[in-house]
Design a protein around this motif. Sequence first.
Motif, short mmCIF file in Angstrom:
data_model
loop_
_atom_site.label_atom_id
_atom_site.label_comp_id
_atom_site.label_asym_id
_atom_site.label_seq_id
_atom_site.Cartn_x
_atom_site.Cartn_y
_atom_site.Cartn_z
N THR A 73 0.84 -1.20 0.00
CA THR A 73 0.00 0.00 0.00
C THR A 73 0.88 1.25 0.00
O THR A 73 0.63 2.21 -0.73
CB THR A 73 -0.95 0.00 1.22
N LEU A 98 -5.12 6.49 -8.14
CA LEU A 98 -6.20 5.79 -7.45
C LEU A 98 -5.78 4.39 -7.00
O LEU A 98 -4.93 3.77 -7.63
CB LEU A 98 -7.37 5.57 -8.40
N THR A 99 -6.44 3.92 -5.97
CA THR A 99 -6.56 2.49 -5.75
C THR A 99 -8.01 2.16 -6.11
O THR A 99 -8.81 3.09 -6.37
CB THR A 99 -6.34 2.11 -4.27
N ALA A 101 -10.15 1.39 -4.07
CA ALA A 101 -10.98 1.92 -2.98
C ALA A 101 -11.44 3.35 -3.27
O ALA A 101 -12.55 3.73 -2.91
CB ALA A 101 -10.21 1.88 -1.66
N ASP A 102 -10.58 4.11 -3.94
CA ASP A 102 -10.89 5.52 -4.20
C ASP A 102 -12.06 5.63 -5.17
O ASP A 102 -12.04 5.05 -6.26
CB ASP A 102 -9.65 6.21 -4.78
N ALA A 103 -13.07 6.38 -4.76
CA ALA A 103 -14.32 6.51 -5.52
C ALA A 103 -14.96 5.14 -5.76
O ALA A 103 -15.82 5.00 -6.64
CB ALA A 103 -14.11 7.24 -6.85
N ASN A 104 -14.52 4.15 -4.99
CA ASN A 104 -15.12 2.80 -5.04
C ASN A 104 -15.15 2.24 -6.46
O ASN A 104 -16.13 1.61 -6.87
CB ASN A 104 -16.53 2.87 -4.46
N HIS A 149 -10.26 -2.95 -2.80
CA HIS A 149 -10.81 -3.06 -1.43
C HIS A 149 -12.08 -3.92 -1.48
O HIS A 149 -12.59 -4.22 -2.55
CB HIS A 149 -11.13 -1.66 -0.86
N GLY A 151 -14.91 -3.17 0.28
CA GLY A 151 -16.11 -2.40 0.65
C GLY A 151 -16.43 -2.47 2.13
O GLY A 151 -17.35 -1.82 2.62
N LYS A 152 -15.66 -3.28 2.86
CA LYS A 152 -15.88 -3.38 4.32
C LYS A 152 -14.70 -2.77 5.08
O LYS A 152 -14.49 -3.06 6.26
CB LYS A 152 -16.06 -4.84 4.72
N GLY A 153 -13.88 -2.00 4.35
CA GLY A 153 -12.78 -1.33 5.01
C GLY A 153 -11.43 -2.00 4.83
O GLY A 153 -10.42 -1.51 5.32
N GLN A 154 -11.43 -3.13 4.11
CA GLN A 154 -10.18 -3.88 3.93
C GLN A 154 -9.57 -3.62 2.56
O GLN A 154 -10.21 -3.87 1.54
CB GLN A 154 -10.46 -5.39 4.10
N LEU A 155 -8.31 -3.14 2.54
CA LEU A 155 -7.58 -3.03 1.29
C LEU A 155 -7.09 -4.41 0.88
O LEU A 155 -6.86 -5.28 1.74
CB LEU A 155 -6.38 -2.08 1.47
N VAL B 85 -9.52 6.06 3.29
CA VAL B 85 -10.47 5.97 2.17
C VAL B 85 -11.27 4.67 2.25
O VAL B 85 -12.50 4.67 2.12
CB VAL B 85 -9.72 6.08 0.81
N ALA B 86 -10.57 3.55 2.48
CA ALA B 86 -11.26 2.24 2.53
C ALA B 86 -12.27 2.23 3.68
O ALA B 86 -13.39 1.71 3.55
CB ALA B 86 -10.25 1.11 2.68
N LYS B 87 -11.89 2.81 4.81
CA LYS B 87 -12.78 2.86 5.97
C LYS B 87 -14.00 3.73 5.67
O LYS B 87 -15.15 3.34 5.95
CB LYS B 87 -11.99 3.42 7.16
N GLN B 89 -15.27 4.38 2.77
CA GLN B 89 -16.10 3.65 1.81
C GLN B 89 -16.97 2.62 2.53
O GLN B 89 -18.13 2.41 2.16
CB GLN B 89 -15.23 2.95 0.75
N SER B 90 -16.43 2.01 3.57
CA SER B 90 -17.22 1.02 4.31
C SER B 90 -18.39 1.67 5.04
O SER B 90 -19.38 1.01 5.37
CB SER B 90 -16.34 0.23 5.29
N ASN B 94 -18.33 8.26 -0.14
CA ASN B 94 -17.60 7.99 -1.40
C ASN B 94 -16.27 8.74 -1.49
O ASN B 94 -16.06 9.61 -2.33
CB ASN B 94 -18.50 8.31 -2.60
N ALA B 95 -15.37 8.34 -0.59
CA ALA B 95 -14.07 9.01 -0.46
C ALA B 95 -13.16 8.76 -1.66
O ALA B 95 -13.20 7.69 -2.27
CB ALA B 95 -13.39 8.52 0.81
N LEU B 96 -12.35 9.75 -1.97
CA LEU B 96 -11.30 9.62 -2.98
C LEU B 96 -10.05 10.30 -2.42
O LEU B 96 -10.06 11.49 -2.11
CB LEU B 96 -11.74 10.27 -4.30
N GLY B 97 -8.99 9.53 -2.27
CA GLY B 97 -7.77 10.04 -1.65
C GLY B 97 -6.90 10.77 -2.65
O GLY B 97 -6.79 10.37 -3.81
N VAL B 140 -17.67 12.66 -5.36
CA VAL B 140 -16.72 12.10 -4.40
C VAL B 140 -16.39 13.07 -3.26
O VAL B 140 -16.61 14.28 -3.37
CB VAL B 140 -15.41 11.63 -5.08
#
Lengths: 259, 259
Positions: A73, A98-99, A101-104, A149, A151-155, B85-87, B89-90, B94-97, B140
Amino acid sequence: MVNVEVVKIGSNIVNNAQVLNQFLKDFSQVSGLKILVHGGGSKASELSREMNIPVHMIEGRRVTDEDSLEIVTMVYAGLINKKIVAKLQSYLCNALGLTGADANILAAHKRINSEHDYGYVGDIDWVNIAGLKGLFDAGVVPVFSAITHDGKGQLLNTNADTIAAELAMAIKEHAQVKLTYVFEKKGVLYNREDESSVIKHIDYSIYKDLKAEGIITDGMIPKLDNCFKALEAGVQEINIGGPEMFKVDNELKTKLTWN
Amino acid sequence: MVNVEVVKIGSNIVNNAQVLNQFLKDFSQVSGLKILVHGGGSKASELSREMNIPVHMIEGRRVTDEDSLEIVTMVYAGLINKKIVAKLQSYLCNALGLTGADANILAAHKRINSEHDYGYVGDIDWVNIAGLKGLFDAGVVPVFSAITHDGKGQLLNTNADTIAAELAMAIKEHAQVKLTYVFEKKGVLYNREDESSVIKHIDYSIYKDLKAEGIITDGMIPKLDNCFKALEAGVQEINIGGPEMFKVDNELKTKLTWN
């Protein structure tokens, strides 16, 4: 979105500052909507060694434990991604790193394997096309590192080749998509010792033959399996070759098609 | 953009996983347009120690040499930013880092100091409001780490308090802006030993008195100087307090205004 070009650059490109810089300069000249996906390079392994974090392998595959996930990461989403973004910005390419996770944009789940636990490795479930379209509308060029990610907070650590293919497969429902893999060779080679022995075109039946004959082996197999999965799913054409592809029009490369 | 809330969380919030998690849960409930800016936490120093990278200081201030810049880019823009961001999103935020390089939102220059070279430290030149608006339009929530760039390919380490203030000052030309600094205390204290001694309101003339009386000292001075610069520039109100501000309506906090 009418035409979208998805370009993945491999670790050997990322590792060579001069080659990477020239590629980014050429990539910034590509017109229209485009996405860059980058591999990790050797920095994550170097950092693990420096920090005395042991690398666990199962049957030749790396296990992403919690420490390893922190390292990738930091290196993929932090160092490499942001260096690439800053460089692209200097070439007036409006990059945004982005990862998944960003903007899902890329939702994944932790890989389920009944025999082994590969740790925090993610297999992609879906691509958020509306989110991606929002970024294109904002005028940015998405640059993805190989992290998703759940969607539950885990990368989750996710293969960059797969991310590029999944993006292309999702985009092809909405736009013409061009997928290109850039690596240190000029294409898929007949003879590994001969850089000029590029196989110019491979379709699925040729691919099966080349595997059977032992011409395509080792690391190229998962790479091409991944490509043929995308082609089977409807991506029209995939090109594999060196970074010069973006500068020289008639540069050698391997074109992959389903038929 | 009509109303925008800019929230900065300090290192002590970032360092405490439980407090951070609760804050992110509460932040995700804030309605309307919002931006999060996060500090670095202690991880960068830990990593420098583990990697035997010496920390250079000039007159109590850290010098960001090339190795240190790599570390902060990995830790701030990679590890901490992506975990946040992942947290978020959970919690369906709709976070974007981002760093300031991403979408070219924060352009800076390497600090010029005739006496000392503080290394790769950036002072912000301008905020790209159109770019920020594009991200809001994409739906976002921007999450900034404390890294900017110079537009010539160079990343720069930039104080997170300053980033939050510069964002607020730029936004106030286009929207109502609310700026909040979240840290480990409930506000600015009369008596450092007494957590309940929060000064509820400070305007610029009170601030000068409190400094003269030695009630506001040390690290609080650059923090509040930064706030009063933003207030003088036209930001209407700034609040400073603990993370509970986002949960409890009548929670103690310090309100800063110019008059």
